[in-house]
Design a protein around this motif. Sequence first.
Motif, PDB file in Angstrom:
ATOM      1  N   SER A  41       0.824  -1.203   0.000  1.00 37.51           N
ATOM      2  CA  SER A  41       0.000   0.000   0.000  1.00 37.51           C
ATOM      3  C   SER A  41       0.863   1.259   0.000  1.00 37.51           C
ATOM      4  CB  SER A  41      -0.932  -0.001   1.217  1.00 37.51           C
ATOM      5  OG  SER A  41      -1.761   1.143   1.124  1.00 37.51           O
ATOM      6  N   LEU A  42       0.711   2.036  -1.047  1.00 33.24           N
ATOM      7  CA  LEU A  42       1.415   3.323  -1.128  1.00 33.24           C
ATOM      8  C   LEU A  42       0.359   4.438  -1.123  1.00 33.24           C
ATOM      9  CD1 LEU A  42       4.020   2.396  -3.922  1.00 33.24           C
ATOM     10  CD2 LEU A  42       4.223   2.072  -1.467  1.00 33.24           C
ATOM     11  N   THR A  43      -0.692   4.233  -0.342  1.00 27.01           N
ATOM     12  CA  THR A  43      -1.825   5.156  -0.386  1.00 27.01           C
ATOM     13  C   THR A  43      -1.712   6.287   0.634  1.00 27.01           C
ATOM     14  OG1 THR A  43      -3.015   3.618   1.047  1.00 27.01           O
ATOM     15  CG2 THR A  43      -3.538   3.529  -1.295  1.00 27.01           C
ATOM     16  N   VAL A  44      -1.680   5.923   1.905  1.00 27.79           N
ATOM     17  CA  VAL A  44      -1.875   6.947   2.932  1.00 27.79           C
ATOM     18  C   VAL A  44      -0.594   7.737   3.181  1.00 27.79           C
ATOM     19  CG1 VAL A  44      -2.600   7.355   5.311  1.00 27.79           C
ATOM     20  CG2 VAL A  44      -3.679   5.560   3.980  1.00 27.79           C
ATOM     21  N   GLY A  45      -0.755   9.032   3.366  1.00 25.33           N
ATOM     22  CA  GLY A  45       0.389   9.906   3.585  1.00 25.33           C
ATOM     23  C   GLY A  45       0.779   9.970   5.040  1.00 25.33           C
ATOM     24  N   GLU A  46       1.422   8.886   5.495  1.00 23.69           N
ATOM     25  CA  GLU A  46       1.878   8.989   6.874  1.00 23.69           C
ATOM     26  C   GLU A  46       3.235   8.362   7.051  1.00 23.69           C
ATOM     27  OE1 GLU A  46      -0.049   7.625  10.285  1.00 23.69           O
ATOM     28  OE2 GLU A  46      -0.708   5.733   9.438  1.00 23.69           O
ATOM     29  N   PRO A  47       4.084   9.037   7.846  1.00 17.12           N
ATOM     30  CA  PRO A  47       5.435   8.517   8.050  1.00 17.12           C
ATOM     31  C   PRO A  47       5.378   7.075   8.531  1.00 17.12           C
ATOM     32  CG  PRO A  47       5.216  10.688   9.045  1.00 17.12           C
ATOM     33  CD  PRO A  47       3.856  10.281   8.597  1.00 17.12           C
ATOM     34  N   ASP A  48       6.300   6.242   8.016  1.00 11.72           N
ATOM     35  CA  ASP A  48       6.355   4.861   8.496  1.00 11.72           C
ATOM     36  C   ASP A  48       7.295   4.755   9.694  1.00 11.72           C
ATOM     37  OD1 ASP A  48       8.399   5.512   6.629  1.00 11.72           O
ATOM     38  OD2 ASP A  48       8.936   3.393   6.501  1.00 11.72           O
ATOM     39  N   PHE A  49       7.807   5.873  10.176  1.00 13.16           N
ATOM     40  CA  PHE A  49       8.683   5.871  11.353  1.00 13.16           C
ATOM     41  C   PHE A  49       7.852   5.967  12.623  1.00 13.16           C
ATOM     42  CE2 PHE A  49      11.203   7.775   7.940  1.00 13.16           C
ATOM     43  CZ  PHE A  49      12.282   6.904   7.948  1.00 13.16           C
ATOM     44  N   ALA A  50       8.403   5.392  13.704  1.00 15.37           N
ATOM     45  CA  ALA A  50       7.765   5.568  15.011  1.00 15.37           C
ATOM     46  C   ALA A  50       8.013   7.005  15.468  1.00 15.37           C
ATOM     47  CB  ALA A  50       8.376   4.587  16.007  1.00 15.37           C
ATOM     48  N   THR A  51       7.101   7.523  16.264  1.00 17.47           N
ATOM     49  CA  THR A  51       7.335   8.846  16.872  1.00 17.47           C
ATOM     50  C   THR A  51       8.613   8.773  17.705  1.00 17.47           C
ATOM     51  OG1 THR A  51       4.950   9.150  17.030  1.00 17.47           O
ATOM     52  CG2 THR A  51       6.321  10.610  18.372  1.00 17.47           C
ATOM     53  N   PRO A  52       9.512   9.774  17.581  1.00 18.69           N
ATOM     54  CA  PRO A  52      10.753   9.743  18.363  1.00 18.69           C
ATOM     55  C   PRO A  52      10.492   9.490  19.863  1.00 18.69           C
ATOM     56  CG  PRO A  52      10.832  11.509  16.762  1.00 18.69           C
ATOM     57  CD  PRO A  52       9.450  10.923  16.675  1.00 18.69           C
ATOM     58  N   LYS A  53      11.386   8.692  20.452  1.00 16.79           N
ATOM     59  CA  LYS A  53      11.157   8.213  21.823  1.00 16.79           C
ATOM     60  C   LYS A  53      11.045   9.367  22.825  1.00 16.79           C
ATOM     61  CE  LYS A  53      12.932   4.889  25.200  1.00 16.79           C
ATOM     62  NZ  LYS A  53      12.886   5.835  26.302  1.00 16.79           N
ATOM     63  N   TYR A  54      11.853  10.398  22.633  1.00 14.52           N
ATOM     64  CA  TYR A  54      11.827  11.477  23.638  1.00 14.52           C
ATOM     65  C   TYR A  54      10.450  12.147  23.684  1.00 14.52           C
ATOM     66  CZ  TYR A  54      12.375  15.293  20.166  1.00 14.52           C
ATOM     67  OH  TYR A  54      12.191  16.196  19.143  1.00 14.52           O
ATOM     68  N   ILE A  55       9.728  12.086  22.583  1.00  9.62           N
ATOM     69  CA  ILE A  55       8.384  12.688  22.569  1.00  9.62           C
ATOM     70  C   ILE A  55       7.397  11.749  23.273  1.00  9.62           C
ATOM     71  CG2 ILE A  55       6.551  13.621  21.108  1.00  9.62           C
ATOM     72  CD1 ILE A  55       8.696  14.148  18.937  1.00  9.62           C
ATOM     73  N   CYS A  56       7.524  10.449  22.997  1.00 11.19           N
ATOM     74  CA  CYS A  56       6.655   9.475  23.688  1.00 11.19           C
ATOM     75  C   CYS A  56       6.899   9.542  25.196  1.00 11.19           C
ATOM     76  CB  CYS A  56       6.928   8.060  23.184  1.00 11.19           C
ATOM     77  SG  CYS A  56       6.566   7.848  21.442  1.00 11.19           S
ATOM     78  N   ASP A  57       8.169   9.617  25.589  1.00 11.15           N
ATOM     79  CA  ASP A  57       8.493   9.684  27.029  1.00 11.15           C
ATOM     80  C   ASP A  57       7.866  10.930  27.662  1.00 11.15           C
ATOM     81  OD1 ASP A  57       9.897   7.363  26.772  1.00 11.15           O
ATOM     82  OD2 ASP A  57      11.882   8.304  26.761  1.00 11.15           O
TER      83      ASP A  57
END
Length: 404
Positions: A41-57
């Motif tokens: 699927s090359l449809t949805v415009g969303e990064p395939d990266f996880a949100t950076p850890k420092y932001i999740c923390d």
Amino acid sequence: MSGFDCAPLLSARAQSADEGIIMRMAQAARDLKARGRDVISLTVGEPDFATPKYICDAATDAMARGFTHYAPAPGMADLRAALAAKLKDENGLTYQPGNIIIANGAKQAITNAILSLIGPGDEVIMLAPFWVSYEITVKFAGGTPVVLSAGVDEGYKVPVARIAAAITPRTKLIMLNSPCNPTGAVWSRAEMAALAAVVRGHDRLMVLADEIYEYILFDGEMVSFGSLPDMLERTVTVNGFSKGFAMTGWRLGYAAAPLPVAQAMGRMQSIVSAGANQFVQVAALAALAGGRDEVVKMREAYRRRRDLVLGALRAMPGVAIGQIPGTFYAFPDVSSLLGRRAGNHVMDTVEALADWLLEAHGIATVPGTAFGAATSIRLSFAASDDDLKRALARMAEAFAALEG
Ligand SMILES: Cc1ncc(COP(=O)(O)O)c(C=O)c1O
């Protein structure tokens, strides 16, 4: 069951609202996958990266510290202040915190802005190819979209003279999206200055500058329209955390505007939501304060994929593609393939082509009609290198085998 049917009760607004082709194609790809098919699927415009850890923390820490309550409807004071500083330092825009309304995603920020400015009788100029939601939202507000188009030969940028010629006494807003979804086009400073000169000549005209892809810029300069002389008072600047910081699911965006518009946007927002999630706003503060190393790392990965995608598309017969200076989308023009056949399947439209790519070859793309462009398809390259290579190899083979 009483047999009561509530469907006829739906408002005209609800009956005419369309979930959009992107969502339909993404769902069709998921359905095929669920049936065991190998679909890329090359449809949805969303990064395939996880949100950076420092932001999740920062978010979990904020929850632990009790930031789990209503935030002020227009946004937390310290985040509005941090965004005012960001907009000044990075974009040359001098806003006060009171000019900034934090929303549940840039999409809501755009909706707040359109609902604040546009009503029946108002015209909004859309520069096609454009992000699909602009048109839907303007119609939702009762306004009239005026669509101007540019093709791949024009770098997908509508020349300013054509924009100037389309302005009428009813035109209130021009939607400007640079870098642009779906084309990746970026407006230069000179092109923006030419547009500003046109805008300056009209006394009831504003520009909505959607800068959500600002950090996904490979070539050229990021210019904020509102930073041009006299344009701050004429501009609603929209941005958010979804794309650059890989935070799509957090739903956090914002718009900055002259005070009357900002206050109206706050009122619109308080009708449909009590404002954005409080611990997400605290995490966004951490995102802004944490530097841009992660953002740059992701951008460089997109740049590598951009090169890969451009190289492969340029080698495909029947495909025309220019530069992609920003975003994670490719928007190849496939007009030379239209009318050709694969067995009984005739590619008479880009929808037919996209359906065939999905059903016969397991590649999900979005037909350009979703973006006001009937001769292109959109591929998102926010996907793994491996998926991209497989999809592009399949596509090259599929296009080469077309008959007619
Ligand atoms: C041009 C453009 N503007 C705005 C948005 C919405 O972003 P958000 O996730 O912050 O609502 C998108 C998302 O695809 C987009 O492509």
